[in-house]
Design a protein around this motif. Structure first.
Motif, mmCIF file in Angstrom:
data_model
loop_
_atom_site.group_PDB
_atom_site.id
_atom_site.type_symbol
_atom_site.label_atom_id
_atom_site.label_comp_id
_atom_site.label_asym_id
_atom_site.label_seq_id
_atom_site.Cartn_x
_atom_site.Cartn_y
_atom_site.Cartn_z
ATOM 1 N N TYR A 156 -51.814 16.883 -14.401
ATOM 2 C CA TYR A 156 -51.031 16.627 -13.105
ATOM 3 C C TYR A 156 -49.983 17.921 -12.619
ATOM 4 C CZ TYR A 156 -52.600 11.986 -13.102
ATOM 5 O OH TYR A 156 -53.335 10.745 -13.276
ATOM 6 N N TYR B 157 -53.991 10.580 -22.758
ATOM 7 C CA TYR B 157 -53.357 9.247 -22.379
ATOM 8 C C TYR B 157 -54.688 8.423 -22.467
ATOM 9 C CZ TYR B 157 -48.489 10.508 -22.597
ATOM 10 O OH TYR B 157 -47.354 10.703 -22.975
ATOM 11 N N LYS C 57 -42.150 5.951 -10.659
ATOM 12 C CA LYS C 57 -41.708 6.343 -12.127
ATOM 13 C C LYS C 57 -41.102 7.647 -12.090
ATOM 14 C CE LYS C 57 -43.892 6.430 -16.626
ATOM 15 N NZ LYS C 57 -44.808 5.722 -17.615
ATOM 16 N N TYR D 248 -43.198 10.342 -9.905
ATOM 17 C CA TYR D 248 -44.599 9.975 -9.152
ATOM 18 C C TYR D 248 -44.785 8.365 -8.844
ATOM 19 C CZ TYR D 248 -45.794 9.590 -14.292
ATOM 20 O OH TYR D 248 -45.853 9.150 -15.577
ATOM 21 N N LYS E 53 -43.977 11.074 -24.273
ATOM 22 C CA LYS E 53 -43.083 10.169 -23.550
ATOM 23 C C LYS E 53 -43.391 8.890 -23.610
ATOM 24 C CE LYS E 53 -46.062 10.389 -19.260
ATOM 25 N NZ LYS E 53 -46.622 9.126 -19.453
ATOM 26 N N GLY E 54 -42.168 8.109 -23.236
ATOM 27 C CA GLY E 54 -42.249 6.586 -23.417
ATOM 28 C C GLY E 54 -41.404 5.860 -22.607
ATOM 29 N N ASN E 55 -41.573 4.653 -22.263
ATOM 30 C CA ASN E 55 -40.272 3.839 -21.562
ATOM 31 C C ASN E 55 -39.221 3.779 -22.255
ATOM 32 O OD1 ASN E 55 -42.039 3.515 -19.382
ATOM 33 N ND2 ASN E 55 -42.912 1.754 -20.105
ATOM 34 N N SER F 26 -38.958 6.455 -17.963
ATOM 35 C CA SER F 26 -39.480 6.949 -19.077
ATOM 36 C C SER F 26 -38.771 8.278 -19.645
ATOM 37 C CB SER F 26 -41.032 7.361 -19.093
ATOM 38 O OG SER F 26 -41.670 5.959 -19.577
ATOM 39 N N ASP G 72 -50.758 14.995 -21.245
ATOM 40 C CA ASP G 72 -49.314 15.293 -20.683
ATOM 41 C C ASP G 72 -48.542 15.297 -22.072
ATOM 42 O OD1 ASP G 72 -47.125 15.184 -18.990
ATOM 43 O OD2 ASP G 72 -47.285 13.319 -18.313
ATOM 44 N N SER H 83 -55.425 6.671 -19.852
ATOM 45 C CA SER H 83 -56.261 6.672 -18.579
ATOM 46 C C SER H 83 -56.875 7.924 -18.305
ATOM 47 C CB SER H 83 -55.093 6.428 -17.419
ATOM 48 O OG SER H 83 -53.817 6.695 -17.717
ATOM 49 N N HIS I 239 -55.521 11.449 -18.736
ATOM 50 C CA HIS I 239 -54.737 12.496 -18.308
ATOM 51 C C HIS I 239 -54.118 13.069 -19.627
ATOM 52 C CE1 HIS I 239 -52.060 9.188 -17.989
ATOM 53 N NE2 HIS I 239 -50.934 9.992 -18.314
ATOM 54 N N TYR J 72 -47.622 5.447 -8.919
ATOM 55 C CA TYR J 72 -48.996 4.796 -9.504
ATOM 56 C C TYR J 72 -49.119 3.505 -8.986
ATOM 57 C CZ TYR J 72 -47.152 2.995 -14.018
ATOM 58 O OH TYR J 72 -46.834 2.290 -14.882
ATOM 59 N N THR K 140 -47.237 17.855 -11.161
ATOM 60 C CA THR K 140 -45.706 17.581 -11.369
ATOM 61 C C THR K 140 -45.233 18.120 -12.804
ATOM 62 O OG1 THR K 140 -46.509 15.495 -11.843
ATOM 63 C CG2 THR K 140 -45.470 15.889 -9.675
HETATM 64 P P1 ATP Z 1 -45.341 6.059 -20.889
HETATM 65 O O1 ATP Z 1 -45.970 7.199 -21.763
HETATM 66 O O2 ATP Z 1 -44.238 6.579 -20.039
HETATM 67 O O3 ATP Z 1 -45.480 4.766 -21.739
HETATM 68 P P2 ATP Z 1 -47.982 5.079 -19.555
HETATM 69 O O4 ATP Z 1 -48.974 5.516 -20.599
HETATM 70 O O5 ATP Z 1 -47.719 3.818 -19.631
HETATM 71 O O6 ATP Z 1 -46.607 5.918 -19.789
HETATM 72 P P3 ATP Z 1 -48.442 7.317 -17.492
HETATM 73 O O7 ATP Z 1 -48.621 8.196 -18.590
HETATM 74 O O8 ATP Z 1 -47.006 7.079 -16.831
HETATM 75 O O9 ATP Z 1 -48.322 5.545 -18.205
HETATM 76 O O10 ATP Z 1 -49.439 6.650 -16.805
HETATM 77 C C1 ATP Z 1 -49.470 5.784 -15.695
HETATM 78 C C2 ATP Z 1 -50.312 5.878 -14.472
HETATM 79 O O11 ATP Z 1 -49.543 7.128 -13.643
HETATM 80 C C3 ATP Z 1 -51.690 6.685 -14.801
HETATM 81 O O12 ATP Z 1 -52.573 6.287 -13.582
HETATM 82 C C4 ATP Z 1 -51.664 7.960 -14.755
HETATM 83 O O13 ATP Z 1 -52.971 8.596 -14.463
HETATM 84 C C5 ATP Z 1 -50.573 8.344 -13.604
HETATM 85 N N1 ATP Z 1 -49.822 9.505 -13.819
HETATM 86 C C6 ATP Z 1 -49.435 9.911 -15.008
HETATM 87 N N2 ATP Z 1 -48.805 11.032 -14.853
HETATM 88 C C7 ATP Z 1 -48.640 11.564 -13.701
HETATM 89 C C8 ATP Z 1 -48.092 12.401 -12.826
HETATM 90 N N3 ATP Z 1 -47.207 13.272 -13.483
HETATM 91 N N4 ATP Z 1 -48.146 12.300 -11.560
HETATM 92 C C9 ATP Z 1 -49.018 11.565 -10.893
HETATM 93 N N5 ATP Z 1 -49.443 10.384 -11.479
HETATM 94 C C10 ATP Z 1 -49.382 10.261 -13.010
#
Ligand code: ATP
Length: 138
Positions: free
Chosen positions: A121, A26, A84, A73, A35-37, A6, A32, A28, A30, A75, A123
């Motif tokens: 997080y 997000y 990822k 990270y 961002k995106g793929n 991403s 942050d 789930s 959290h 997951y 990170t």
């Molecule tokens: P994107 O915004 O890249 O499309 P997404 O919404 O598909 O992302 P992430 O935000 O990467 O997904 O979250 C996927 C999983 O990783 C979730 O379970 C989240 O809690 C976990 N996660 C996200 N960021 C981190 C991090 N910095 N460190 C550890 N785990 C993380």
């Protein structure tokens, strides 16, 4: 192991009380940065421009040259471990109004210290601290 890539940005706007940083909540749970793929054929910066537009409605962003870093990270999704990597830039906007996409629950503009606390997080916090190390955040 599955690999996912991403790109995202630490996005801020100037306010009378200093820089305010944008965080998203997000699905789930959290908090942050935006961002995106990365889609096929896109540069990292193109991904960031597209994701910022899609996720927040913001179309005016200026990249701050000299800041590019990566968060990594692992997951699990459907029992599969995913590794990822997210490349992050630093960018500014003059837009305050956010039009949130259905992909997120909420958003917030916070000053540096509050944003640092809000990030879920370690990170992401570590990445964010590098903005201060740059001497960018006074
Ligand atoms: P994107 O915004 O890249 O499309 P997404 O919404 O598909 O992302 P992430 O935000 O990467 O997904 O979250 C996927 C999983 O990783 C979730 O379970 C989240 O809690 C976990 N996660 C996200 N960021 C981190 C991090 N910095 N460190 C550890 N785990 C993380």
């Amino acid at each position: 192991m599955l690999e996912e890539r991403s790109a995202g940005t630490i996005l801020y706007q100037e306010s009378p009380s200093g820089k305010m940083y944008l965080l998203l909540n997000y699905p789930s749970g959290h908090w942050d940065f935006v961002k995106g793929n990365i889609e096929k054929g896109e540069t990292f910066r193109q991904t960031v421009l597209r994701e910022v537009r899609e996720e927040t409605g913001i179309t005016d962003i200026d990249f701050i040259d000299g800041f590019e870093d990566k968060v990594e990270y692992h997951y699990q999704r459907d029992g599969e471990v995913i590794h990822k990597e997210v490349v992050f830039f630093l960018a500014s906007t003059k837009t305050n109004d956010v039009v949130l996409s259905h992909e997120h629950r909420d958003y917030i503009w916070l000053n540096f210290n509050d944003a640092l606390k809000k990030l879920t997080y370690k990170t992401a916090q570590k990445l964010f601290k590098k903005v201060k190390d740059l001497g960018f955040e006074s």
